[in-house]
Write a protein that holds these residues in place. Structure first.
Motif, mmCIF file in Angstrom:
data_model
loop_
_atom_site.group_PDB
_atom_site.id
_atom_site.type_symbol
_atom_site.label_atom_id
_atom_site.label_comp_id
_atom_site.label_asym_id
_atom_site.label_seq_id
_atom_site.Cartn_x
_atom_site.Cartn_y
_atom_site.Cartn_z
ATOM 1 N N SER A 147 0.831 -1.205 0.000
ATOM 2 C CA SER A 147 0.000 0.000 0.000
ATOM 3 C C SER A 147 0.865 1.253 0.000
ATOM 4 O O SER A 147 0.597 2.221 -0.728
ATOM 5 C CB SER A 147 -0.927 -0.006 1.220
ATOM 6 N N VAL A 148 1.914 1.232 0.811
ATOM 7 C CA VAL A 148 2.838 2.370 0.821
ATOM 8 C C VAL A 148 3.615 2.414 -0.491
ATOM 9 O O VAL A 148 3.892 3.491 -1.027
ATOM 10 C CB VAL A 148 3.799 2.272 2.021
ATOM 11 N N GLU A 157 11.184 4.514 5.536
ATOM 12 C CA GLU A 157 12.439 4.572 4.787
ATOM 13 C C GLU A 157 12.180 4.654 3.284
ATOM 14 O O GLU A 157 12.969 5.241 2.546
ATOM 15 C CB GLU A 157 13.286 3.338 5.103
ATOM 16 N N ARG A 158 11.084 4.076 2.840
ATOM 17 C CA ARG A 158 10.770 4.105 1.408
ATOM 18 C C ARG A 158 10.025 5.371 1.022
ATOM 19 O O ARG A 158 10.208 5.901 -0.073
ATOM 20 C CB ARG A 158 9.930 2.880 1.030
ATOM 21 N N LEU A 159 9.178 5.855 1.911
ATOM 22 C CA LEU A 159 8.372 7.029 1.601
ATOM 23 C C LEU A 159 9.170 8.324 1.708
ATOM 24 O O LEU A 159 8.928 9.272 0.954
ATOM 25 C CB LEU A 159 7.162 7.077 2.543
ATOM 26 N N ALA A 160 10.114 8.380 2.633
ATOM 27 C CA ALA A 160 10.849 9.624 2.888
ATOM 28 C C ALA A 160 11.503 10.221 1.644
ATOM 29 O O ALA A 160 11.383 11.432 1.399
ATOM 30 C CB ALA A 160 11.888 9.403 3.992
ATOM 31 N N PRO A 161 12.200 9.436 0.810
ATOM 32 C CA PRO A 161 12.825 10.047 -0.383
ATOM 33 C C PRO A 161 11.805 10.679 -1.322
ATOM 34 O O PRO A 161 12.082 11.712 -1.940
ATOM 35 C CB PRO A 161 13.530 8.857 -1.049
ATOM 36 N N ALA A 162 10.611 10.063 -1.443
ATOM 37 C CA ALA A 162 9.578 10.613 -2.323
ATOM 38 C C ALA A 162 9.081 11.955 -1.808
ATOM 39 O O ALA A 162 8.717 12.844 -2.597
ATOM 40 C CB ALA A 162 8.414 9.634 -2.444
ATOM 41 N N LEU A 163 9.062 12.124 -0.492
ATOM 42 C CA LEU A 163 8.601 13.379 0.095
ATOM 43 C C LEU A 163 9.719 14.412 0.169
ATOM 44 O O LEU A 163 9.464 15.613 0.143
ATOM 45 C CB LEU A 163 8.038 13.122 1.498
ATOM 46 N N VAL A 194 2.104 11.714 7.160
ATOM 47 C CA VAL A 194 1.378 11.056 6.067
ATOM 48 C C VAL A 194 0.956 9.655 6.477
ATOM 49 O O VAL A 194 -0.205 9.258 6.300
ATOM 50 C CB VAL A 194 2.248 11.005 4.796
ATOM 51 N N LEU A 195 1.886 8.883 7.031
ATOM 52 C CA LEU A 195 1.567 7.510 7.413
ATOM 53 C C LEU A 195 0.540 7.469 8.547
ATOM 54 O O LEU A 195 -0.369 6.631 8.543
ATOM 55 C CB LEU A 195 2.842 6.766 7.824
#
Length: 232
Positions: A84-85, A150-156, A176-177
């Motif tokens: 989902s993330v 760890e995966r979402l941070a670079p996108a943000l 966000v999470l």
């Protein structure tokens, strides 16, 4: 070329492209199929009444194969959380960085996978209630959220134009999470809930996440750690 050498070459080429190899893709797909089978059974029967044998049968695999992918029954859902993330990260990558963050997040609810999983809203809500009331599943849910930071941070980070390990990006990722988690739980426990996407829109507006995309002020780093002047 031997099968072993072919597999090694395939893995090396895939790694160089930044994508999982065909073998790894199949493993990920199997994990996801197990997770979706477990999710349906947990929602329909409850966690305690569902056995590993039930999940394996629903996923079209043997119990032995189940344990190759999942150490325990409560681990079965983890790929569902992480995917989902992963979808959100993919959607963010497809949308311009100067677009409001809320719009990109809202678009993640319109993906084919998201729509399929939410098509049976009653079942989806039952699953979320199970996740919130079975301690071992709730622990896995929260742990998966932490790992996915760890995966979402670079996108943000690209949207905030700030380093991935900066305070601003870390706070935005957590916000966000947490918005997703709290909104899903609220949606699941209401007798007559609003549409999930509408609730998420409310949550994002309340948190004013679009404003968190603003770049840190040029003097923020200089001010950090500086003692206040007398009278301030």
């Amino acid at each position: 070329m031997t099968a072993k050498a072919k597999h090694g070459k395939e893995h090396t080429m895939a790694a160089a492209r930044g994508r999982p190899s065909l073998t790894e893709h199949r493993r990920l797909q199997t994990r996801l199929e197990i997770a979706e089978a477990a999710a349906a059974l947990f929602a329909d029967r409850g966690y305690e009444a569902t056995t590993v044998e039930d999940i394996a049968s629903a996923a079209g695999i043997s119990p032995r194969t189940f344990y190759r992918y999942c150490p325990t029954k409560e681990d079965a859902l983890t790929p569902l959380f992480t995917s989902s993330v992963g979808q959100l990260v993919d959607v963010l990558a497809e949308h311009p960085v100067d677009e409001p963050l809320s719009a990109a997040i809202e678009a993640s609810f319109g993906t084919a996978t998201a729509e399929r999983r939410l098509e049976d809203a009653a079942r989806a809500r039952r699953l979320v209630r199970v996740l919130g009331t079975v301690p071992v599943l709730k622990m896995r849910w929260l742990a998966a959220g932490r790992e996915m930071q760890e995966r979402l941070a670079p996108a943000l980070a690209s949207r905030a134009d700030a380093p991935v390990d900066s305070l601003e990006v870390r706070l935005m990722t957590t916000a966000v999470l947490d918005a997703f988690t709290v909104t899903m739980e609220h949606w699941a426990w209401q007798d007559e809930p609003e549409e999930l996407v509408d609730l998420m829109r409310r949550a994002l507006a309340f948190l004013r996440l679009d404003e968190l995309q603003a770049k840190p002020g040029p003097s923020d780093d200089k001010q950090a750690g500086r003692p206040l002047e007398p009278g301030r």
